[in-house]
Motif scaffolding. Structure first.
Motif, short mmCIF file in Angstrom:
data_model
loop_
_atom_site.label_atom_id
_atom_site.label_comp_id
_atom_site.label_asym_id
_atom_site.label_seq_id
_atom_site.Cartn_x
_atom_site.Cartn_y
_atom_site.Cartn_z
N ASN A 165 -23.58 -35.49 6.05
CA ASN A 165 -22.20 -35.25 5.63
C ASN A 165 -21.86 -33.77 5.63
N GLN A 166 -20.58 -33.50 5.81
CA GLN A 166 -20.04 -32.17 5.56
C GLN A 166 -19.31 -32.20 4.23
N TRP A 167 -19.64 -31.27 3.34
CA TRP A 167 -19.01 -31.23 2.03
C TRP A 167 -17.88 -30.20 2.00
N PHE A 168 -16.88 -30.50 1.17
CA PHE A 168 -15.73 -29.63 1.02
C PHE A 168 -15.48 -29.38 -0.47
N ALA A 169 -15.00 -28.18 -0.78
CA ALA A 169 -14.65 -27.83 -2.16
C ALA A 169 -13.42 -26.94 -2.12
N ALA A 170 -12.79 -26.74 -3.28
CA ALA A 170 -11.63 -25.87 -3.36
C ALA A 170 -12.02 -24.45 -2.97
N ALA A 171 -11.18 -23.80 -2.17
CA ALA A 171 -11.50 -22.45 -1.70
C ALA A 171 -11.63 -21.47 -2.85
N TYR A 213 -18.18 -38.54 -3.25
CA TYR A 213 -17.68 -37.29 -3.81
C TYR A 213 -18.48 -36.93 -5.05
N ASN A 214 -18.27 -35.73 -5.54
CA ASN A 214 -19.06 -35.21 -6.66
C ASN A 214 -18.13 -34.76 -7.78
N VAL A 215 -18.56 -34.98 -9.02
CA VAL A 215 -17.78 -34.56 -10.19
C VAL A 215 -18.70 -33.78 -11.12
N THR A 216 -18.38 -32.52 -11.34
CA THR A 216 -19.13 -31.73 -12.32
C THR A 216 -18.21 -31.13 -13.38
N THR A 217 -16.91 -31.40 -13.29
CA THR A 217 -15.97 -30.91 -14.30
C THR A 217 -16.31 -31.53 -15.65
N THR A 218 -16.42 -30.72 -16.67
CA THR A 218 -16.79 -31.23 -17.99
C THR A 218 -15.59 -31.91 -18.66
N GLN A 219 -15.89 -32.74 -19.64
CA GLN A 219 -14.83 -33.40 -20.39
C GLN A 219 -13.95 -32.39 -21.11
N GLU A 220 -14.56 -31.36 -21.67
CA GLU A 220 -13.79 -30.35 -22.38
C GLU A 220 -12.86 -29.61 -21.42
N ILE A 263 -18.80 -26.44 2.46
CA ILE A 263 -19.99 -26.03 1.73
C ILE A 263 -21.16 -26.87 2.21
N GLU A 264 -22.36 -26.37 2.00
CA GLU A 264 -23.55 -27.06 2.51
C GLU A 264 -23.98 -28.20 1.60
N HIS A 265 -23.83 -27.99 0.30
CA HIS A 265 -24.28 -28.98 -0.67
C HIS A 265 -23.17 -29.24 -1.68
N PRO A 266 -23.16 -30.42 -2.31
CA PRO A 266 -22.12 -30.71 -3.31
C PRO A 266 -22.22 -29.79 -4.50
N ILE A 267 -21.07 -29.51 -5.11
CA ILE A 267 -21.04 -28.70 -6.33
C ILE A 267 -20.31 -29.48 -7.41
#
Length: 319
Positions: free
Chosen positions: A223-229, A115-122, A315-319
């Motif tokens: 892989n197939q990636w998924f994100a919040a709609a 999985y991927n994490v890009t959410t900032t600490q702030e 989605i095609e790529h992780p975000i």
């Protein structure tokens, strides 16, 4: 790291006690070839490994790496988790006395092991601005999370919440371990198991930040990636344990780690189109986050259910 001659391959086959077979990436190794070469020379050492062509499995070229110890092989797999093993036992046509008719469809399929994490600490602090919140992760770099890697989680710290790093993979049930090494369990489905019940109370629950996650498309297909709609914040419903002593990697010996995993459930239609058996338990509402962190499991356990059908997008790529 050029391919050796066939006579040398036969010599290495007889000489090296440990080997792993890898699928060549669909687009080849590219620049990663040099990265792997440098890592092997610097970490393993010339003369302590060999590299040969591994033929073809299910239409994919393979390579074989030979090592002198299981610790070296384990170290390589940990350093390059994106290089998939060429596990021919998972392909149609494989059979053995233990599996005379081959594996059943879907057997041994991975469930969200990336999985991927890009959410900032702030951004995370703002999501929990109504709570006492301690940030203890230091500089959090965005990126992909693989099993046995350290990743951010939000957990209890006395009367407050804290953002910390923990290692992905809870302790395995002793009955499944064949050696002293415990690679960890990344996701948990059977919450009625006595092994998992001890960690279902509020003191052991956590939230695992996630912006996108992957489900495998099948051997060799990526892989197939998924994100919040709606790109809303998401968390996996996690459990954690602190100060656990175990052997995660043979080369490291016993270590003491904070560990975590997250719950899975039946898939919704969006994920089920790719993975028919399971999906992570995903929480998207502040009320759900608070319930998971604080309510008795008789209440919090009801959150172990598929996400609404329209809540995710492919989605095609992780975000």
């Amino acid at each position: 790291m050029t391919r050796r001659t066939t006579p040398q391959a036969k010599t290495d086959e007889r000489a090296f006690p440990v080997r792993i077979r890898l699928q060549v990436p669909l687009n080849g190794f590219g620049l990663q070839f040099d990265t792997v070469h440098l890592w092997l020379d610097r970490i393993i050492g010339r003369g302590n490994y060999a590299w040969h062509s591994g033929g073809v499995t299910a239409g994919r070229d393979c390579v074989v790496l030979y090592f002198r110890s299981t610790a070296d092989a384990d170290g390589f797999c940990s350093a390059f988790p994106e290089l998939g093993l060429a596990d021919g036992t998972c392909y149609p046509g494989y059979s053995s006395p233990a599996l005379p008719f081959g594996r059943k469809a879907g057997e041994d399929e991975a469930v969200c092991n990336l999985y991927n994490v890009t959410t900032t600490q702030e951004a995370m602090r703002q999501l929990f601005r109504g709570f006492a919140f301690a940030d203890r992760v230091g500089n959090l770099e965005p990126g992909s999370i693989y099993p046995d890697r350290r990743a951010p989680i939000i957990r209890h710290d006395g009367q407050a919440l804290e953002l910390v790093r923990a290692r992905w993979g809870m302790p395995s049930p002793p009955s499944v371990l064949k050696t002293v090494r415990d690679p960890g369990v990344t996701n948990v489905r059977n919450t009625s198991s006595s092994h998992w019940r001890r960690w279902l109370g509020p003191a052991y629950r956590c939230l695992v930040p996630v912006t996108s996650f992957a489900e495998p498309l099948g051997a060799g297909n990526g892989n197939q990636w998924f994100a919040a709609a709606d790109d809303a914040p998401m968390f996996f419903a996690g459990i954690e344990v602190r100060g656990w002593q175990s052997v995660r990697k043979v080369k490291d010996g016993e270590t003491i780690d904070d560990l975590f995993a997250f719950l899975t459930t039946a898939p919704n239609a969006t994920v089920g189109a790719i993975h028919r058996k399971a999906m992570p338990v995903i929480l998207t509402e502040p009320k759900e986050w608070e319930t998971w962190l604080s309510a008795p499991f008789e209440i919090a356990g009801k959150l172990q259910r598929p996400l609404a059908e329209d809540a995710l997008r492919q989605i095609e790529h992780p975000i």
